[in-house]
Write an enzyme that holds these catalytic residues in place. Structure first.
Site, short mmCIF file in Angstrom:
data_model
loop_
_atom_site.label_atom_id
_atom_site.label_comp_id
_atom_site.label_asym_id
_atom_site.label_seq_id
_atom_site.Cartn_x
_atom_site.Cartn_y
_atom_site.Cartn_z
N ALA A 231 0.96 -0.76 0.34
CA ALA A 231 -0.11 0.03 0.40
C ALA A 231 0.66 1.20 0.11
O ALA A 231 1.34 1.57 -1.28
CB ALA A 231 -0.92 -0.22 1.35
N ARG A 232 1.29 1.72 1.07
CA ARG A 232 1.95 3.07 1.26
C ARG A 232 3.31 2.51 2.42
O ARG A 232 2.94 1.92 3.39
CB ARG A 232 0.81 3.78 1.83
N GLU A 261 12.29 5.73 -0.05
CA GLU A 261 12.79 4.70 -1.08
C GLU A 261 12.96 6.22 -2.25
O GLU A 261 13.29 6.63 -2.18
CB GLU A 261 11.15 4.64 -1.89
N HIS A 279 9.03 -1.13 -5.74
CA HIS A 279 7.38 -0.70 -5.26
C HIS A 279 6.62 -0.68 -6.90
O HIS A 279 6.60 0.23 -7.61
CB HIS A 279 7.46 1.33 -5.51
N LEU A 280 6.44 -2.20 -6.98
CA LEU A 280 5.98 -2.64 -8.53
C LEU A 280 4.87 -2.95 -8.27
O LEU A 280 3.74 -3.63 -9.36
CB LEU A 280 6.98 -3.63 -8.23
#
Length: 547
Positions: A231-232, A261, A279-280
């Site tokens: 999610a985040r 990131e 982060h795919l």
């Protein structure tokens, strides 16, 4: 003819509707240097970007003809939305196009976690045949806790059921009826922690969800639990997670998003029980085509029929409307934020009542601002004035607006009520000529409070000495009180006091107040994007920013 500039690598298939449309000319200029982009941006009506192009205020100063900026994706961190709003440029995105991609990545991470696939691949590809180190677990008959039952959370739950998993779902807006339709069990956060073998997170990052999965929460989880976050970053306290994995309490974790990131923390990257991906979640061919298709279709609608569905900002109001409604717009946002904090849960129903001069006004914008204030507490910046009613319907929340000819003792008065079953919370407010905004009713209590950034709400017994106790205690903690207002329904019964404070309170102060004899309830109420209510001092650009 409308000219559209595409500056990042975006699918030709996704842009087909624009290429084929007789009223649009599409110019692709990927990897265009900033200085070159500044020279040509004034020639275009619309700009489509992904994450590489930085749409800055400096760039927008050259964008004399630009009417729409489209982000082929969800996040708009690379776009100065406030600068675009000030220039009257609509900023749109594609919030739902990556649902399937994010859902499938979550399931892939869960399966990889259960069967230790990345670790086994790494060892096998290095030439070592090791069948003993990678004994996994089955998903069948296991319990999956889903925190956040929006589109992605619901799709994950549907697919996990096909594995024979039992699903516990937590979401402040999850109703019993919707849980029943999804075939899942509605659960509290604590129940998710105590019963789940796997926990997956699908909430936005808000003040409420930041650090939600912290050391205290992890201690409540079942020993051997496995966590997935696509999610985040920031929802999980990464340091606490590493400690829980190292201790063996958490069997493993699979993370696609991180607090910072690109991630560089060796404790995350080198732990054999933590799977990481860069982060795919939305990185599929189909998702990238869908986001391009979605923004292409909306650009056509905006120019052809002035219909907007996914704006993350709001076009500027006319000067006359803005001048007239400024104090009400700011106050509407404030009472929306406050009433949902008082209620402490997501509502099932919203009621807005107008009295006095306001019954003659077009209050559609004001309605949406109140609803946005309510929803933003749980949905953060994913809610805006364009999508507020859509999200309200999506969450199954009903709303009703009434304009009443009866007089409530004020030239203008608005009352906002939210409820779920028999429980409700209510705030009444007005704008006093020469004095500005005032909150004049909280539930059944009459009050007179000027909205401030930090408010302390206390419910207590109506007995002598309560005001002194509160004032003395706050003084001991060096908390300065701006104002204190008291309201009661009957002498000797229950009463409330509302204090305006110069700064926020820590948990020690709140705990001390809660332990004070005679006090029944203590709550700190805080306003995001606070706009002062002094008459004649509301900055129009600040009002635009809350829109």
């Amino acid at each position: 003819m409308y000219k559209v500039l595409v500056t990042d690598g975006i699918s030709d298939t996704g842009l087909k509707a624009l290429f084929d449309h007789p009223h649009f000319i599409v110019d692709r200029q990927p990897t265009l240097p900033t200085e070159e982009l500044k020279k040509i941006i004034g020639m275009y009506d619309a700009l489509i970007v992904r994450s590489q192009t930085k749409v800055t205020e400096e760039l927008l100063q050259e964008a004399s003809g630009l009417r729409v900026i489209a982000r082929a994706g969800v996040g708009v961190d690379n776009i100065d939305v406030n600068a675009a709003t000030r220039k009257g440029i609509i900023v749109i995105n594609a919030p739902g196009a990556n649902t399937i991609a994010a859902t499938e990545h979550t399931l892939a991470m869960m399966l990889s976690l259960a069967r230790k696939i990345p670790q086994a691949h790494q060892k096998t590809s290095s030439g070592e045949w090791d069948r003993n180190s990678f004994k996994g677990v089955e998903l069948y008959k296991k319990t999956l806790g889903v925190i956040g039952m929006g589109k992605i959370g619901a799709e994950v739950a549907k697919r996990a059921k096909s594995f024979g998993m039992n699903i516990l779902g937590f979401d402040p807006y999850l109703t019993d009826d919707r849980a029943k339709k999804l075939g899942i069990t509605k659960a509290s956060l604590d129940l998710v922690a105590g019963e789940s073998d796997f926990i997956t997170i699908h909430t936005p990052l808000t003040n409420d969800t930041k650090g939600l999965i912290n050391e205290e929460y992890l201690q409540k989880t079942k020993k051997g639990v496995r966590l997935i976050n696509c999610a985040r970053g920031g929802i999980i306290d990464e340091k606490a997670l590493v400690r829980a994995v190292q201790s063996g309490h958490v069997a493993g974790a699979a993370l696609d998003v991180f607090e910072k990131e690109p991630v560089s923390d060796p404790e995350l990257l080198q732990n054999p029980n933590i799977i990481v991906t860069p982060h795919l979640g939305a990185s599929t061919v189909e998702a990238q085509e869908k986001v391009a298709q979605e923004v292409s279709a909306e650009i056509i609608e905006i120019f052809e029929s002035q219909s907007v569905h996914h704006a993350v900002n709001m076009p500027q109001m006319s000067g006359e409307t803005q001048a007239k409604m400024q104090p009400y717009l700011a106050l509407g946002d404030q009472i929306g934020q406050l009433v949902v904090q008082l209620f402490k849960k997501a509502p099932a129903k919203i009621e807005i009542n107008y009295y006095g001069d306001l019954i003659e006004e077009d209050t559609e914008l004001l309605n949406r601002i109140m609803i946005k204030g309510i929803l933003s507490y749980h949905l953060s910046d994913s809610v805006n004035l364009i999508n507020a009613l859509h999200l309200l319907k999506e969450q199954g929340v009903s709303y009703n607006v009434q304009k009443n000819a009866t007089n409530k003792g004020f030239a203008n008065y608005m009352e906002l009520t939210i409820s779920q079953g028999d429980e409700k919370a209510k705030i009444g407010a007005t704008v006093l000529n020469g004095y500005g905004a005032r909150i004049v009713k909280i539930n059944q209590y009459r009050i007179d409070v000027k909205p401030e950034e930090h408010l302390l709400y206390i419910k207590h017994k109506d007995v002598p000495g309560m005001i002194g106790k509160v004032g003395s205690l706050l003084g001991d903690y060096e908390i300065n009180i701006g104002t204190m207002q008291v309201g009661r329904a009957a002498v000797g019964g229950e009463a409330i006091m509302v204090l305006t404070l110069d700064k926020t309170l820590n948990t020690n102060v709140l705990q001390a107040l809660n332990l004070t004899v005679g006090i029944e309830e203590v709550q700190l109420l805080e306003l995001e994007n606070f706009i002062p209510s002094e008459p004649g001092q509301i900055d129009p650009q600040k009002v635009e920013s809350l829109l």
